[in-house]
Design an enzyme around this catalytic site. Structure first.
Site, PDB file in Angstrom:
ATOM      1  N   LYS A 209       0.815  -1.224   0.000  1.00  0.00           N
ATOM      2  CA  LYS A 209       0.000   0.000   0.000  1.00  0.00           C
ATOM      3  C   LYS A 209       0.845   1.269   0.000  1.00  0.00           C
ATOM      4  O   LYS A 209       2.021   1.260   0.338  1.00  0.00           O
ATOM      5  CB  LYS A 209      -0.986  -0.022   1.179  1.00  0.00           C
ATOM      6  CG  LYS A 209      -2.158  -0.958   0.874  1.00  0.00           C
ATOM      7  CD  LYS A 209      -3.299  -0.865   1.857  1.00  0.00           C
ATOM      8  CE  LYS A 209      -4.414  -1.827   1.408  1.00  0.00           C
ATOM      9  NZ  LYS A 209      -5.482  -1.950   2.410  1.00  0.00           N
ATOM     10  N   ARG A 243      -3.790  -9.969   5.012  1.00  0.00           N
ATOM     11  CA  ARG A 243      -4.237 -10.010   3.615  1.00  0.00           C
ATOM     12  C   ARG A 243      -3.078  -9.521   2.757  1.00  0.00           C
ATOM     13  O   ARG A 243      -2.716  -8.344   2.812  1.00  0.00           O
ATOM     14  CB  ARG A 243      -5.475  -9.114   3.461  1.00  0.00           C
ATOM     15  CG  ARG A 243      -6.071  -9.082   2.060  1.00  0.00           C
ATOM     16  CD  ARG A 243      -7.265  -8.133   1.999  1.00  0.00           C
ATOM     17  NE  ARG A 243      -7.881  -8.125   0.681  1.00  0.00           N
ATOM     18  CZ  ARG A 243      -7.444  -7.407  -0.354  1.00  0.00           C
ATOM     19  NH1 ARG A 243      -6.401  -6.627  -0.214  1.00  0.00           N
ATOM     20  NH2 ARG A 243      -8.056  -7.481  -1.515  1.00  0.00           N
TER      21      ARG A 243
END
Ligand code: PT1
Length: 265
Positions: A209, A243
């Site tokens: 991210k 995740r």
């Protein structure tokens, strides 16, 4: 939890498994097999991109993308599929097709989602987001990001409870990168134990991210080492489910955590 994006516009793999010509079954099977062999407990299938700035897709489009992938995985591998969706009809169809968890970045906020999720009888991951994917990164603000995330998750859990979704079915996710500045994200990570203290399993999505790029000048393909560091920090702070895009490498990090935890007993 390994990520399988069946969208043409994923933020990190840009539609490697799904393109204009539809689902690439060979690529999907290969990616799934690698993750299962590495020890993934879940494969997370999503047909609607929720990365910052992502556009909505039609219900039918989302349905077509995910059902093929779910059936393909459930026919070949002994692994749970989690379904990354906010769409009530897709939740119900996914449950029919054998998914083991609903992962909703909108925490069942869409019309009819609470009722649909209740009906499936499945575990539900409730994630915090401020705003919606299109606009969430335009100046997010909090008085205290950790307490606001906790308040939100507890409110959604109470709503679920009223709808007949018992507490033991719920997983909590603070929603890294969803309506948060890099500072908000790192504050949440440093105080993740406060989320874990609520008593629900905690799921985190940190893999590749942009919070990484706020510290290091790396494009998405160069964010693995930093992602592993964030995964280890999250585990240390009490995360239960990671995740991730890179299951093989993350499982090495998990193995080191496990070895260390066992030696300390
Ligand atoms: C997540 C998550 C998710 N993230 C759950 N589901 C995405 N439960 C999709 C960036 O800042 O964290 N938890 N489903 C992907 N979303 C993003 C958000 C991708 C932010 C990238 C960024 O780069």
């Amino acid at each position: 939890m390994g990520i399988l994006n069946v969208t043409p516009d994923s933020f990190s793999d840009g539609g490697a498994l799904f393109s204009g010509s539809g689902l690439n079954f060979d690529a999907l099977c290969h990616a799934a097999e690698t993750m299962v062999l590495a020890g993934a407990s879940f494969l997370d299938v999503g047909g609607e991109s929720t990365r910052p700035g992502a556009l909505a897709v039609s219900e039918q489009e989302e349905m077509d993308r995910v059902l093929g992938a779910i059936t393909c995985i459930k026919n070949r591998f002994d692994v749970e599929v989690s379904l990354d969706t906010s769409t009530p009809k897709v939740m119900l169809a996914g449950a029919e097709a054998g998914v083991g968890m609903i992962n909703d970045v909108r925490a069942l906020g869409r019309e009819g989602a609470v009722e649909a999720a209740a009906k499936t009888g499945l575990p539900i991951c409730l994630m915090h987001m401020q705003g919606d994917p299109l606009t969430m990164q335009a100046g997010p603000q909090y008085r205290d990001v950790v307490s606001e995330v906790i308040e939100f998750l507890e409110q959604r859990a109470a709503l679920c409870s009223d709808a007949g979704i018992s507490r033991e079915r719920l997983v909590f996710d603070p929603g890294f990168g969803f309506g948060k500045t890099p500072k908000h994200n790192f504050t949440l990570l440093s105080r993740l134990s406060e989320v874990a203290a609520l008593g629900q399993p905690v799921l985190v999505g940190l893999s590749r991210k942009s919070m990484i790029a706020s510290v290091l000048d790396r494009d998405t393909s160069q964010r693995l080492p930093a992602s592993l560091a964030l995964a280890v920090l999250a585990m240390t702070e009490g995360a239960h489910i990671l995740r991730v895009h890179d299951v093989v490498e993350t499982m090495d990090a998990v193995a080191m955590m496990t070895a260390c935890a066992e030696a300390s007993l």
